[in-house]
Structure formats: C-alpha cells, structure tokens
Design an enzyme around this catalytic site. Structure first.
Site, PDB file in Angstrom:
ATOM      1  N   HIS A  61      30.849 -38.948  -6.243  1.00  0.00           N
ATOM      2  CA  HIS A  61      30.320 -40.313  -6.125  1.00  0.00           C
ATOM      3  C   HIS A  61      28.838 -40.288  -5.721  1.00  0.00           C
ATOM      4  O   HIS A  61      28.367 -41.127  -4.956  1.00  0.00           O
ATOM      5  CB  HIS A  61      31.142 -41.104  -5.100  1.00  0.00           C
TER       6      HIS A  61
ATOM      7  N   SER B 205      30.295 -51.007 -14.217  1.00  0.00           N
ATOM      8  CA  SER B 205      31.105 -50.911 -12.993  1.00  0.00           C
ATOM      9  C   SER B 205      31.915 -52.187 -12.775  1.00  0.00           C
ATOM     10  O   SER B 205      31.477 -53.286 -13.139  1.00  0.00           O
ATOM     11  CB  SER B 205      30.157 -50.710 -11.799  1.00  0.00           C
TER      12      SER B 205
ATOM     13  N   ARG C 238      28.098 -40.258  -1.923  1.00  0.00           N
ATOM     14  CA  ARG C 238      28.227 -41.519  -1.184  1.00  0.00           C
ATOM     15  C   ARG C 238      29.570 -41.656  -0.484  1.00  0.00           C
ATOM     16  O   ARG C 238      29.806 -42.616   0.221  1.00  0.00           O
ATOM     17  CB  ARG C 238      28.060 -42.701  -2.154  1.00  0.00           C
TER      18      ARG C 238
ATOM     19  N   GLN D  15      34.435 -49.243 -15.992  1.00  0.00           N
ATOM     20  CA  GLN D  15      34.976 -48.488 -14.844  1.00  0.00           C
ATOM     21  C   GLN D  15      35.784 -49.407 -13.958  1.00  0.00           C
ATOM     22  O   GLN D  15      35.336 -50.511 -13.627  1.00  0.00           O
ATOM     23  CB  GLN D  15      33.817 -47.864 -14.039  1.00  0.00           C
TER      24      GLN D  15
ATOM     25  N   ARG E  46      27.815 -45.593   4.994  1.00  0.00           N
ATOM     26  CA  ARG E  46      26.417 -45.368   4.609  1.00  0.00           C
ATOM     27  C   ARG E  46      25.522 -46.088   5.591  1.00  0.00           C
ATOM     28  O   ARG E  46      25.454 -47.317   5.611  1.00  0.00           O
ATOM     29  CB  ARG E  46      26.192 -45.858   3.185  1.00  0.00           C
TER      30      ARG E  46
ATOM     31  N   THR F  69      38.064 -44.747 -11.216  1.00  0.00           N
ATOM     32  CA  THR F  69      37.414 -44.023 -10.116  1.00  0.00           C
ATOM     33  C   THR F  69      38.413 -43.801  -8.995  1.00  0.00           C
ATOM     34  O   THR F  69      39.019 -44.752  -8.482  1.00  0.00           O
ATOM     35  CB  THR F  69      36.191 -44.816  -9.608  1.00  0.00           C
TER      36      THR F  69
ATOM     37  N   TYR G 247      37.968 -49.702 -10.255  1.00  0.00           N
ATOM     38  CA  TYR G 247      38.453 -49.170  -8.991  1.00  0.00           C
ATOM     39  C   TYR G 247      39.947 -49.454  -8.941  1.00  0.00           C
ATOM     40  O   TYR G 247      40.449 -50.334  -9.643  1.00  0.00           O
ATOM     41  CB  TYR G 247      37.730 -49.837  -7.816  1.00  0.00           C
TER      42      TYR G 247
ATOM     43  N   LYS H 142      37.742 -40.249 -12.760  1.00  0.00           N
ATOM     44  CA  LYS H 142      36.459 -39.918 -12.101  1.00  0.00           C
ATOM     45  C   LYS H 142      36.646 -39.630 -10.612  1.00  0.00           C
ATOM     46  O   LYS H 142      37.424 -40.321  -9.948  1.00  0.00           O
ATOM     47  CB  LYS H 142      35.508 -41.110 -12.279  1.00  0.00           C
TER      48      LYS H 142
ATOM     49  N   TYR I 192      20.016 -48.843  -0.963  1.00  0.00           N
ATOM     50  CA  TYR I 192      21.420 -48.821  -1.422  1.00  0.00           C
ATOM     51  C   TYR I 192      21.593 -47.758  -2.512  1.00  0.00           C
ATOM     52  O   TYR I 192      22.581 -47.015  -2.520  1.00  0.00           O
ATOM     53  CB  TYR I 192      21.799 -50.211  -1.952  1.00  0.00           C
TER      54      TYR I 192
HETATM   55  C1  FMN Z   1      23.921 -47.320  -6.110  1.00  0.00           C
HETATM   56  C2  FMN Z   1      25.154 -46.658  -6.642  1.00  0.00           C
HETATM   57  C3  FMN Z   1      26.286 -47.420  -6.901  1.00  0.00           C
HETATM   58  C4  FMN Z   1      27.415 -46.810  -7.443  1.00  0.00           C
HETATM   59  N1  FMN Z   1      28.490 -47.586  -7.771  1.00  0.00           N
HETATM   60  C5  FMN Z   1      29.560 -47.014  -8.383  1.00  0.00           C
HETATM   61  C6  FMN Z   1      30.617 -47.817  -8.860  1.00  0.00           C
HETATM   62  O1  FMN Z   1      30.606 -49.032  -8.761  1.00  0.00           O
HETATM   63  N2  FMN Z   1      31.675 -47.182  -9.419  1.00  0.00           N
HETATM   64  C7  FMN Z   1      31.728 -45.822  -9.562  1.00  0.00           C
HETATM   65  O2  FMN Z   1      32.716 -45.279 -10.070  1.00  0.00           O
HETATM   66  N3  FMN Z   1      30.711 -45.048  -9.143  1.00  0.00           N
HETATM   67  C8  FMN Z   1      29.629 -45.602  -8.576  1.00  0.00           C
HETATM   68  N4  FMN Z   1      28.576 -44.820  -8.197  1.00  0.00           N
HETATM   69  C9  FMN Z   1      28.609 -43.377  -8.459  1.00  0.00           C
HETATM   70  C10 FMN Z   1      28.041 -43.059  -9.839  1.00  0.00           C
HETATM   71  O3  FMN Z   1      28.902 -43.491 -10.859  1.00  0.00           O
HETATM   72  C11 FMN Z   1      27.815 -41.547 -10.028  1.00  0.00           C
HETATM   73  O4  FMN Z   1      29.005 -40.879  -9.676  1.00  0.00           O
HETATM   74  C12 FMN Z   1      26.657 -41.022  -9.189  1.00  0.00           C
HETATM   75  O5  FMN Z   1      25.598 -41.936  -9.145  1.00  0.00           O
HETATM   76  C13 FMN Z   1      26.163 -39.702  -9.768  1.00  0.00           C
HETATM   77  O6  FMN Z   1      25.150 -39.162  -8.981  1.00  0.00           O
HETATM   78  P1  FMN Z   1      23.578 -39.354  -9.288  1.00  0.00           P
HETATM   79  O7  FMN Z   1      23.218 -40.730  -8.851  1.00  0.00           O
HETATM   80  O8  FMN Z   1      22.949 -38.296  -8.460  1.00  0.00           O
HETATM   81  O9  FMN Z   1      23.370 -39.173 -10.775  1.00  0.00           O
HETATM   82  C14 FMN Z   1      27.434 -45.409  -7.665  1.00  0.00           C
HETATM   83  C15 FMN Z   1      26.283 -44.661  -7.400  1.00  0.00           C
HETATM   84  C16 FMN Z   1      25.158 -45.268  -6.900  1.00  0.00           C
HETATM   85  C17 FMN Z   1      23.934 -44.427  -6.659  1.00  0.00           C
END
Ligand code: FMN
Length: 387
Positions: free
Chosen positions: A276, A107, A279, A128, A165, A156, A130, A252, A25
């Site tokens: 993100h 989050s 993702r 953060q 995914r 976000t 949504y 964001k 994940y």
């Molecule tokens: C497992 C996972 C869960 C995430 N969940 C959220 C989230 O709940 N809210 C959000 O704004 N971004 C979420 N993100 C994005 C992160 O805030 C961030 O943008 C991203 O991880 C940056 O890239 P990096 O992992 O390469 O540092 C998530 C990222 C990952 C890897």
C-alpha cells in the site's frame, strides 16, 4: 515554468501548487515511514548490467496485463482522493492513461464517481474495491462498475484497518477534512488550485455520498468510514466477493509467499505484490524485496504484478526483470497530476516510458517481454537478509 525531466521535478511542482494537507496525504507513509522510505531506497541496491554492441533497433515496450494490451506494463494505481490533488483529478488521470495506452484504476475512495469517469473516457478502466461489510453496497458497487464497462476489479486486501499516518492526523486530514487556522492560511496561498476547485461540483467521495446507507452528505462520511470496513475479512469472504463480481479479478496487497499461494489458489487473474505504498504496516518489507520470494512461490500459477516505490522507468525495468508481469505507479502520477493536471500525468508517463526504453536498450534488450534477471546485479543477501 521550470524544465521538467524527472518525477522528482513533478514532485517539487506538486508541493508548490497543492494544499499541504493533500500533498502530505500523498507523500507520506504510516508511523516512522520506514517501509515507505525503503520502497524507494531498496531499488537502489539493485544494479544493472551494461551491455554493448547489441542491435538496439526496433525496440518495443508493448506488453499485456491480464490479457489486455498495454503500451508499457505500467498501470495507474488506485489512489483515494485523487480529485483533491487537482479538480476532477480522476477524470484527468483516466484520460491521460487512455491516451497513453495504459490501464487506469479508479479507487473506491475517489472523488469522481465510477459514472463520472465512464462518461468522460472511451475505454474500459479498472475499478478497485475495499472489502466492506455491507453486502448490498458491495453488490451495488459491482453493478455500477459493470454498467460503466469496467473490465476488471482490484480487491485491496491490506486495509481491513487503517495504518496510522501521523501527518494526516496533524493536518486534520479526515473525511471530510477538518480545517485548522494553519491549513486555511495555507489554502489561501494555493489560489490556482482553489480556483479550479471552486469550478467543479466534484469535491466529495463520489462513489459513496448518496450511495451508501446513511451517507447522504459529506458530514456523515467519517462515521461511515469508521464502521464500513470489514474487520472480519477472511479468504472465504474474498472468494465470495470474487464470485459476486464474476469477471476478471486482481488481488492487491500481497507481501507474503503464503498469502500469495492462497490468493493464487482462489483463481485470481493476477495478484499485486504491494504494501500500500508504505501506508499500512510500517516495518514490513519493501515491495521490491518481497517480490522474489512471491515469484518463487506462485510465479508459474498466477500473473504477478508489482507496486511500491516506483519513481522511474529504471525501477519499472528492475521489477519486470525480477519477474513481475506488470507494474503500477501511485505517487509518480499523483505528482504529475498535482503539478500540471492531465498534462502532468501524461508527462509522468512520458518520463517513465523514456527511462524504461533507454535503460532496456543500454542493458542490451529490445523487447520488454524478454527482460529477465540476467540484466540485473542483485546483492547476494537481497532476499535472504531477514528470516
Ligand atoms: C495518496 C494515496 C492514496 C491511496 N489510496 C488507495 C486506495 O484508495 N486504494 C488502494 O487500493 N490503494 C491505495 N493506495 C495505494 C496505491 O494503490 C499503491 O499501492 C501505492 O501508491 C504504490 O506505491 P507508490 O505510491 O510508491 O507507487 C494509495 C496510495 C497513495 C499514495
């Protein structure tokens, strides 16, 4: 215990200790994962200028993000389900960030609730959100964040709908998780993780279960998540949410100069250039490649922050030298958390700090606030390769 000196070392340990479903994940992107991969590989295209015979005494990595003092301009990004990488993971990460002197962002989709984190830390953290349809629920989230002393919210904007995914679908990674024979067999081998998880009560989405309408227990979560996100989100709604909160706001998920102009015009305190973590829209530009055009468009109007692909202090330095005022790490600290809990998050921050400080020095700079593009060698077509 292997000797840990890099984020990659933490990642190996994270993989060994954490159930595959949760490790995958974190360590995956959407569709072909092209954007996820390029978020990291595009950093390698930028080189650094080695400088010599420059006084390197009295160095500092201290700076500010939205007016808040930081030991280095590296915040912990909002990451959903952090409490599944390690029991009470959000509390552990928030404590590590607090001790280090960098911001922690909780989050909406965390396991520990806003109140859990506030009760177990002493300094304000960021929350953060949504963009959800239910106004009452949004208002209550803001009220709860305010009561918990959160000093800023991050809205976000790049997840109105979920990017597909494949690993998550194959692993049954949903809310709540659907366990398969394979995932049960894997869980049985991760007993250290399991023992800790049995000892905590925090195993579901703490900000949602018992708070959102119709979500009184974890089994009703998946229908809620399918319905809750606001597919009709537009800039007016963003302005409305900013007003509802009334405090400092960071927007964001900006990857395009036109969107950056709109976000800046709303009067956000900062924007985060982000996809993100690869993702959401696979095939989108890596964050580091998108950063220069956004800085050109709004760099003098709003504080520009950056995330995506940071796995070292060198990556942080490159983003700052291009012009970002602050950065965020997601997987880099999640690797630390999954590997060694709170100590692992501290380790990840130590590693990044050491690399940032040493690289800054070898580039002939002593103050992180003074780094600029002059320390970089950027390929001529880095920004203009796609039209
Ligand atoms: C497992 C996972 C869960 C995430 N969940 C959220 C989230 O709940 N809210 C959000 O704004 N971004 C979420 N993100 C994005 C992160 O805030 C961030 O943008 C991203 O991880 C940056 O890239 P990096 O992992 O390469 O540092 C998530 C990222 C990952 C890897």
């Amino acid at each position: 215990m292997p000797i840990i000196t890099t984020i990659a070392d933490l990642k190996r340990l994270h993989k060994r200790r954490t159930p595959k479903m949760f490790y995958d994940y974190a360590e995956s992107g959407s569709w072909t994962e092209q954007t996820f991969r390029e978020n990291t590989s595009d950093f390698d295209l930028i080189r650094l200028r080695q400088r010599i015979a420059v006084d390197m005494t009295n160095r500092t990595t201290k700076s500010t993000m939205i007016g808040q003092d930081v030991a280095m301009p590296v915040a912990l990004a909002p990451v959903g389900l952090t409490g599944m990488q390690s029991a009470d993971g959000e509390i552990k990460a928030a404590r590590a960030a607090e001790k280090f002197g960098v911001p922690f962002t909780l989050s909406t989709m965390s396991i520990c609730s806003i109140e859990d984190v506030a009760e177990n830390t002493t300094k304000p953290f960021w929350f953060q959100v949504y963009t959800l349809k239910d106004d009452d629920f949004m208002q209550r989230l803001f009220d709860r964040a305010r009561a918990a002393g959160c000093s800023a919210i991050i809205i976000t904007l790049d997840l109105q709908i979920l990017g597909q995914r494949h690993k998550d679908i194959k692993n049954g990674m949903s809310a709540p998780p659907k366990f398969t024979l394979a995932s049960m067999a894997d869980l049985a081998t991760k007993w250290g993780w399991g023992i800790e998880m049995l000892q905590t009560k925090r195993r579901f989405f703490g900000n949602i279960v018992g708070h959102a309408k119709g979500v009184s227990d974890p089994s009703s979560l998946s229908s809620w998540t399918a319905e809750a996100f606001d597919h009709a989100l537009d800039w007016d709604r963003v302005a409305q949410l900013m007003k509802m909160w009334g405090g400092k706001v960071i927007l964001k998920g900006i990857l395009d100069a036109d969107d950056a102009r709109k976000a800046a015009a709303l009067g956000a305190d900062a924007i985060i250039v982000s996809n993100h973590g690869g993702r959401q829209l696979d095939g989108a530009l890596s964050s580091i490649r998108a950063l220069p055009a956004i800085l050109d468009a709004v760099g003098d109007k709003v504080e520009v922050h950056f995330d995506g692909g940071i796995r070292s202090g060198q990556d942080v330095l490159k983003a700052l030298a291009l012009g970002a005022k602050g950065t965020y790490v997601g997987r880099a600290y999640i690797n630390g958390l999954g590997a060694m809990g709170e100590a692992g998050v501290t380790k990840a921050l130590d590693i990044i700090h050491k690399e940032l400080d040493t690289t800054m020095a070898l580039c002939g700079r002593r103050d992180i606030r003074d780094v600029d593009r002059d320390i970089l060698l950027v390929p001529k077509d880095f920004e203009g390769a796609w039209m």
